[in-house]
Design an enzyme around this catalytic site. Structure first.
Site, PDB file in Angstrom:
ATOM      1  N   SER A 106       0.752  -1.312  -0.009  1.00 14.72           N
ATOM      2  CA  SER A 106      -0.166  -0.165  -0.150  1.00 14.72           C
ATOM      3  C   SER A 106       1.103   1.260   0.069  1.00 14.72           C
ATOM      4  O   SER A 106       1.729   1.545  -0.782  1.00 14.72           O
ATOM      5  CB  SER A 106      -0.733  -0.139   1.219  1.00 14.72           C
ATOM      6  N   ASP A 156     -10.197  -3.811  -5.271  1.00 14.92           N
ATOM      7  CA  ASP A 156      -9.663  -2.871  -4.241  1.00 14.92           C
ATOM      8  C   ASP A 156     -10.374  -1.581  -4.214  1.00 14.92           C
ATOM      9  O   ASP A 156     -10.437  -0.882  -5.177  1.00 14.92           O
ATOM     10  CB  ASP A 156      -8.413  -2.704  -4.792  1.00 14.92           C
ATOM     11  N   HIS A 187      -8.264  -4.446  -0.826  1.00  9.10           N
ATOM     12  CA  HIS A 187      -6.884  -3.874  -0.529  1.00  9.10           C
ATOM     13  C   HIS A 187      -5.967  -4.493   0.227  1.00  9.10           C
ATOM     14  O   HIS A 187      -4.543  -4.522   0.490  1.00  9.10           O
ATOM     15  CB  HIS A 187      -7.122  -2.533   0.173  1.00  9.10           C
TER      16      HIS A 187
HETATM   17  C1  MLT Z   1      -1.341   5.773  -0.045  1.00  5.69           C
HETATM   18  O1  MLT Z   1      -1.820   7.037   0.508  1.00  5.69           O
HETATM   19  O2  MLT Z   1      -0.285   5.557  -0.263  1.00  5.69           O
HETATM   20  C2  MLT Z   1      -2.331   5.174  -0.400  1.00  5.69           C
HETATM   21  O3  MLT Z   1      -3.724   5.701  -0.535  1.00  5.69           O
HETATM   22  C3  MLT Z   1      -2.572   3.858   0.193  1.00  5.69           C
HETATM   23  C4  MLT Z   1      -2.789   4.041   1.648  1.00  5.69           C
HETATM   24  O4  MLT Z   1      -3.827   4.143   1.943  1.00  5.69           O
HETATM   25  O5  MLT Z   1      -1.620   4.238   2.514  1.00  5.69           O
END
Ligand code: MLT
Length: 205
Positions: A106, A156, A187
């Site tokens: 992520s 996702d 996700h």
């Molecule tokens: C990010 O902020 O890198 C993406 O939205 C994934 C997350 O939720 O961290």
């Protein structure tokens, strides 16, 4: 001795030349992905930094303005900061800089993708779980020696499938050899992701 730039991190020495650079998701920390790293490669060294940015008390690797909307200046600055940390850690722990494989989930996968696009000398390969396009690079890098594995979730809600595909194309356009796999799920990381990534990692030199 303190590393410059400094960063809270864990380092676990391995028995092979490979080091996995473990990059956690939002709200995670340097311990989160240690067991995942060990599962992926029982003999690699593990370098696991904690993101230097706090969002409502949750560590991240760069600032965002909203979910999926990134503060690009901060992202560029943090990408360089992380790349410089890895270089300093490589000296401190005698890490082979030619054998560093990022494993990001992520937010961690997004900064790993950003590092491929902005500081390609750091990584020889990357495993990106639930990554999206972090930024459009101003100059195209030569990633012809880089291999990337991506795991995306078909449902996702944070990373649309089209965004994962766009990242794969962006990296391919720069010459990287990219494998992208879609898994039935959202996700969150699944066992199927980990098994497939592990199998792929075994095919790397
Ligand atoms: C990010 O902020 O890198 C993406 O939205 C994934 C997350 O939720 O961290």
């Amino acid at each position: 001795m303190r590393l410059q730039p400094d960063c809270i991190h864990e380092f676990v020495a391995g028995t092979s030349e490979r080091t996995l650079l473990l990059l956690h998701g939002t709200g995670g920390n340097e311990r989160d992905l240690i067991s995942l790293g060990r599962n992926l490669d029982p003999s690699a060294s593990l370098l696991s930094p904690r993101g230097n940015v706090l969002e409502n008390g949750m560590p991240r690797f760069f600032r965002r303005l909203a979910e999926g909307v990134f503060d690009l200046e901060d992202l560029k600055m943090r990408t360089n900061e992380l790349a410089n940390f890895v270089t300093a850690a490589a000296q401190r722990y005698s890490i082979n800089m030619k054998r560093i494989v990022a494993v990001g989930y992520s937010n961690g996968a997004n900064i790993a993708a950003s590092m491929l696009l902005l500081r390609p000398e750091i990584l020889s390969a990357a495993i990106l779980f639930r990554a999206m396009v972090p930024l459009a690079p101003e100059t195209q890098q030569n990633l012809s020696l880089v291999r990337v594995w991506m795991g995306a979730g078909t449902f996702d809600p944070i990373v649309p499938a089209s965004d994962s595909t766009r990242l794969a194309e962006l990296l391919r356009g720069a010459g990287a050899e990219v494998t992208i796999r879609f898994f039935e799920g959202g996700h969150g990381l699944t066992h199927a992701d980990v098994d497939a990534a592990q199998e792929w990692l075994m095919t790397l030199k």
